[in-house]
Design a protein around this motif. Structure first.
Motif, PDB file in Angstrom:
ATOM      1  N   GLU A 200       1.185  -1.234  -0.357  1.00 13.68           N
ATOM      2  CA  GLU A 200       0.374   0.054  -0.571  1.00 13.68           C
ATOM      3  C   GLU A 200       0.559   1.196   0.176  1.00 13.68           C
ATOM      4  OE1 GLU A 200      -3.313   2.493   2.480  1.00 13.68           O
ATOM      5  OE2 GLU A 200      -2.661   0.347   2.898  1.00 13.68           O
ATOM      6  N   ALA A 201       1.759   1.474   0.484  1.00 16.40           N
ATOM      7  CA  ALA A 201       2.789   2.772   0.343  1.00 16.40           C
ATOM      8  C   ALA A 201       3.419   2.975  -0.264  1.00 16.40           C
ATOM      9  CB  ALA A 201       3.906   2.297   2.367  1.00 16.40           C
ATOM     10  N   VAL A 202       4.203   1.756  -0.815  1.00 15.61           N
ATOM     11  CA  VAL A 202       5.146   2.813  -2.865  1.00 15.61           C
ATOM     12  C   VAL A 202       4.077   2.237  -3.169  1.00 15.61           C
ATOM     13  CG1 VAL A 202       6.860   1.084  -3.948  1.00 15.61           C
ATOM     14  CG2 VAL A 202       6.331   0.545  -1.881  1.00 15.61           C
ATOM     15  N   SER A 203       2.880   1.762  -4.040  1.00 19.13           N
ATOM     16  CA  SER A 203       1.900   2.052  -4.747  1.00 19.13           C
ATOM     17  C   SER A 203       1.023   3.755  -4.337  1.00 19.13           C
ATOM     18  CB  SER A 203       0.669   0.810  -4.293  1.00 19.13           C
ATOM     19  OG  SER A 203       0.208   0.239  -4.578  1.00 19.13           O
ATOM     20  N   TRP A 204       0.897   3.497  -2.899  1.00 19.99           N
ATOM     21  CA  TRP A 204       0.671   5.303  -2.657  1.00 19.99           C
ATOM     22  C   TRP A 204       1.405   6.363  -3.173  1.00 19.99           C
ATOM     23  CZ3 TRP A 204       2.829   9.204  -0.482  1.00 19.99           C
ATOM     24  CH2 TRP A 204       2.037  10.257   0.053  1.00 19.99           C
ATOM     25  N   ALA A 205       3.182   6.159  -2.727  1.00 19.55           N
ATOM     26  CA  ALA A 205       3.760   6.434  -3.416  1.00 19.55           C
ATOM     27  C   ALA A 205       3.513   6.914  -4.741  1.00 19.55           C
ATOM     28  CB  ALA A 205       5.253   5.682  -2.247  1.00 19.55           C
ATOM     29  N   TYR A 206       4.178   5.985  -5.501  1.00 19.12           N
ATOM     30  CA  TYR A 206       3.784   6.033  -7.335  1.00 19.12           C
ATOM     31  C   TYR A 206       2.050   6.582  -7.687  1.00 19.12           C
ATOM     32  CZ  TYR A 206       8.018   3.321  -7.882  1.00 19.12           C
ATOM     33  OH  TYR A 206       9.329   3.153  -8.495  1.00 19.12           O
ATOM     34  N   ASP A 207       1.799   6.220  -6.526  1.00 20.46           N
ATOM     35  CA  ASP A 207       0.365   7.301  -7.582  1.00 20.46           C
ATOM     36  C   ASP A 207       0.321   8.759  -7.380  1.00 20.46           C
ATOM     37  OD1 ASP A 207      -0.417   4.826  -8.190  1.00 20.46           O
ATOM     38  OD2 ASP A 207      -1.944   4.935  -5.998  1.00 20.46           O
ATOM     39  N   HIS A 208       1.756   8.826  -6.281  1.00 22.08           N
ATOM     40  CA  HIS A 208       1.487  10.741  -5.900  1.00 22.08           C
ATOM     41  C   HIS A 208       2.714  10.609  -6.803  1.00 22.08           C
ATOM     42  CE1 HIS A 208      -1.795   9.606  -2.748  1.00 22.08           C
ATOM     43  NE2 HIS A 208      -1.787  10.876  -3.435  1.00 22.08           N
ATOM     44  N   GLY A 209       3.206  10.367  -7.248  1.00 23.44           N
ATOM     45  CA  GLY A 209       4.275  11.226  -8.842  1.00 23.44           C
ATOM     46  C   GLY A 209       5.517  11.147  -7.623  1.00 23.44           C
ATOM     47  N   PHE A 210       6.052   9.846  -6.982  1.00 26.02           N
ATOM     48  CA  PHE A 210       7.283   9.610  -6.168  1.00 26.02           C
ATOM     49  C   PHE A 210       7.555   7.991  -6.954  1.00 26.02           C
ATOM     50  CE2 PHE A 210       5.490  12.068  -3.156  1.00 26.02           C
ATOM     51  CZ  PHE A 210       6.095  13.774  -3.126  1.00 26.02           C
ATOM     52  N   ARG A 211       9.543   7.964  -6.168  1.00 23.23           N
ATOM     53  CA  ARG A 211       9.412   6.824  -7.210  1.00 23.23           C
ATOM     54  C   ARG A 211      10.641   5.993  -6.068  1.00 23.23           C
ATOM     55  NH1 ARG A 211      14.688   7.088  -9.724  1.00 23.23           N
ATOM     56  NH2 ARG A 211      15.777   9.206  -9.991  1.00 23.23           N
ATOM     57  N   GLN A 228       9.991  -4.468   8.825  1.00 23.95           N
ATOM     58  CA  GLN A 228       9.988  -3.221   8.553  1.00 23.95           C
ATOM     59  C   GLN A 228      11.691  -3.063   7.460  1.00 23.95           C
ATOM     60  OE1 GLN A 228       9.473  -1.098  12.149  1.00 23.95           O
ATOM     61  NE2 GLN A 228       7.074  -1.423  11.145  1.00 23.95           N
ATOM     62  N   ILE A 229      11.357  -1.814   6.871  1.00 26.05           N
ATOM     63  CA  ILE A 229      12.225  -1.306   6.282  1.00 26.05           C
ATOM     64  C   ILE A 229      12.252   0.143   5.669  1.00 26.05           C
ATOM     65  CG2 ILE A 229      13.473  -3.646   4.284  1.00 26.05           C
ATOM     66  CD1 ILE A 229      12.220  -2.086   2.375  1.00 26.05           C
ATOM     67  N   ASP A 230      13.188   1.079   5.653  1.00 23.58           N
ATOM     68  CA  ASP A 230      12.588   2.452   4.983  1.00 23.58           C
ATOM     69  C   ASP A 230      12.992   2.650   3.469  1.00 23.58           C
ATOM     70  OD1 ASP A 230      11.901   2.739   7.867  1.00 23.58           O
ATOM     71  OD2 ASP A 230      13.125   4.676   8.104  1.00 23.58           O
ATOM     72  N   GLY A 231      11.354   3.295   3.342  1.00 22.19           N
ATOM     73  CA  GLY A 231      12.148   3.435   1.647  1.00 22.19           C
ATOM     74  C   GLY A 231      12.396   4.504   1.247  1.00 22.19           C
ATOM     75  N   VAL A 232      13.415   5.510   0.729  1.00 26.76           N
ATOM     76  CA  VAL A 232      13.214   6.547   0.261  1.00 26.76           C
ATOM     77  C   VAL A 232      13.301   7.250  -0.933  1.00 26.76           C
ATOM     78  CG1 VAL A 232      15.125   8.189  -0.223  1.00 26.76           C
ATOM     79  CG2 VAL A 232      15.762   6.872   2.087  1.00 26.76           C
ATOM     80  N   PHE A 233      11.838   8.071  -1.649  1.00 27.67           N
ATOM     81  CA  PHE A 233      11.902   7.830  -2.510  1.00 27.67           C
ATOM     82  C   PHE A 233      12.045   9.539  -2.999  1.00 27.67           C
ATOM     83  CE2 PHE A 233       9.062   5.422   0.199  1.00 27.67           C
ATOM     84  CZ  PHE A 233       8.534   4.093  -1.392  1.00 27.67           C
ATOM     85  N   VAL A 234      11.927   9.517  -4.530  1.00 29.66           N
ATOM     86  CA  VAL A 234      11.577  11.585  -4.681  1.00 29.66           C
ATOM     87  C   VAL A 234      11.173  11.245  -5.888  1.00 29.66           C
ATOM     88  CG1 VAL A 234      14.295  11.315  -3.943  1.00 29.66           C
ATOM     89  CG2 VAL A 234      13.722  10.650  -6.975  1.00 29.66           C
ATOM     90  N   ARG A 235      10.267  12.901  -6.336  1.00 27.28           N
ATOM     91  CA  ARG A 235       9.373  13.073  -7.348  1.00 27.28           C
ATOM     92  C   ARG A 235      10.223  12.956  -8.828  1.00 27.28           C
ATOM     93  NH1 ARG A 235       4.980  14.724  -6.573  1.00 27.28           N
ATOM     94  NH2 ARG A 235       4.063  15.827  -4.480  1.00 27.28           N
ATOM     95  N   THR A 236       9.327  12.362  -8.864  1.00 23.79           N
ATOM     96  CA  THR A 236       9.681  11.911 -10.772  1.00 23.79           C
ATOM     97  C   THR A 236      10.103  13.185 -11.644  1.00 23.79           C
ATOM     98  OG1 THR A 236       7.829  11.403 -11.321  1.00 23.79           O
ATOM     99  CG2 THR A 236       8.307   9.703 -10.693  1.00 23.79           C
ATOM    100  N   ASP A 237       9.418  13.992 -10.863  1.00 22.26           N
ATOM    101  CA  ASP A 237      10.351  15.144 -12.172  1.00 22.26           C
ATOM    102  C   ASP A 237      10.527  16.100 -11.441  1.00 22.26           C
ATOM    103  OD1 ASP A 237       7.566  15.593 -10.372  1.00 22.26           O
ATOM    104  OD2 ASP A 237       6.306  16.516 -11.574  1.00 22.26           O
TER     105      ASP A 237
END
Length: 240
Positions: A200-211, A228-237
């Motif tokens: 759910e968390a990764v899907s949420w992030a990608y749906d909101h423009g992050f990778r 548990q792991i920590d995921g670091v995301f940045v905006r695709t644009d």
């Protein structure tokens, strides 16, 4: 091969034989990402005693940090850390979907405290960690707290709230639109009742423009299973 290289290989081999691996600390990669995107404000949600912010400073981040920690005793420890850092402020608040008050469960180790019930998977992995009390806390929202912070800033959002990430994000729609990156706790198994899992968390992030650009190990069971792991995301644009 030079004697120096042979010595290094010997040491690395000895370490590997004992089940360890020498590699670059993940925080160095995270700091490279913060530098590349010129991050100048980190929103530290679920700050505990300030370990995350201290780590940021240790690896070279010099921008502003705003930390949020709801538990009074832990907030006092955080205050001791931030007192000598003029670019690091702390607020004695929990964050959720709406403002108000809530009862948080206090864990024996402090770090596992949560607004959600702890599940058997967590207890089985760490039998010594149990809820030992409760505390009524003040709850605000990300959007309320950041309304005056985000103008002309390049913010990064970190959330570590022991399963309560979904609610924090629900109260931060405008903040999420403004941040250039984020770090989320990703649970591979249910540890807190109602907590958001990795899919759910990764899907949420990608749906909101992050990778997803980085993974940092979080919590592992004595069996070796990573929970548990920590995921670091940045905006695709995002342009550096």
């Amino acid at each position: 091969m030079s004697w120096r290289n042979r010595a290094v290989h010997t040491v690395l081999g000895a370490v590997a034989n004992r089940g360890f691996e020498v590699h670059r600390h993940p925080a160095t990669r995270r700091q490279s990402m913060l530098d590349r995107h010129r991050i100048d404000l980190v929103l530290d949600v679920g700050a505990a005693d300030g370990g995350y912010g201290t780590g940021l400073r240790a690896f070279g981040y010099t921008g502003e940090i705003v930390s949020f920690e709801p538990i009074a005793a832990t907030f006092a420890q955080l205050g001791e850390v931030t007192a000598s850092d003029p670019r690091w402020s702390a607020r004695n608040l929990g964050l959720g979907a709406e403002a108000g008050s809530a009862t948080i469960n206090i864990a024996s180790n402090g770090f596992s405290s949560s607004l959600l019930p702890m599940l058997d998977a967590h207890i089985d992995a760490a039998p010594q960690v149990r809820y030992v009390g409760e505390e009524t806390i003040t709850v605000s929202t990300l959007d309320i707290e950041t309304a005056a912070l985000l103008t002309d800033r390049r913010p990064f959002l970190k959330i570590d709230t022991q399963g309560f990430e979904r609610e924090v994000l629900a109260g931060g729609a405008a903040t999420v639109e403004a941040v250039l990156g984020l770090q989320l706790e990703l649970s591979l198994v249910p540890l807190y009742d109602g907590g958001m899992l990795i899919d759910e968390a990764v899907s949420w992030a990608y749906d909101h423009g992050f990778r997803l650009v980085g993974i940092e190990q979080g919590y592992a069971a004595p069996t070796g299973e990573i929970l548990q792991i920590d995921g670091v995301f940045v905006r695709t644009d995002t342009e550096a």
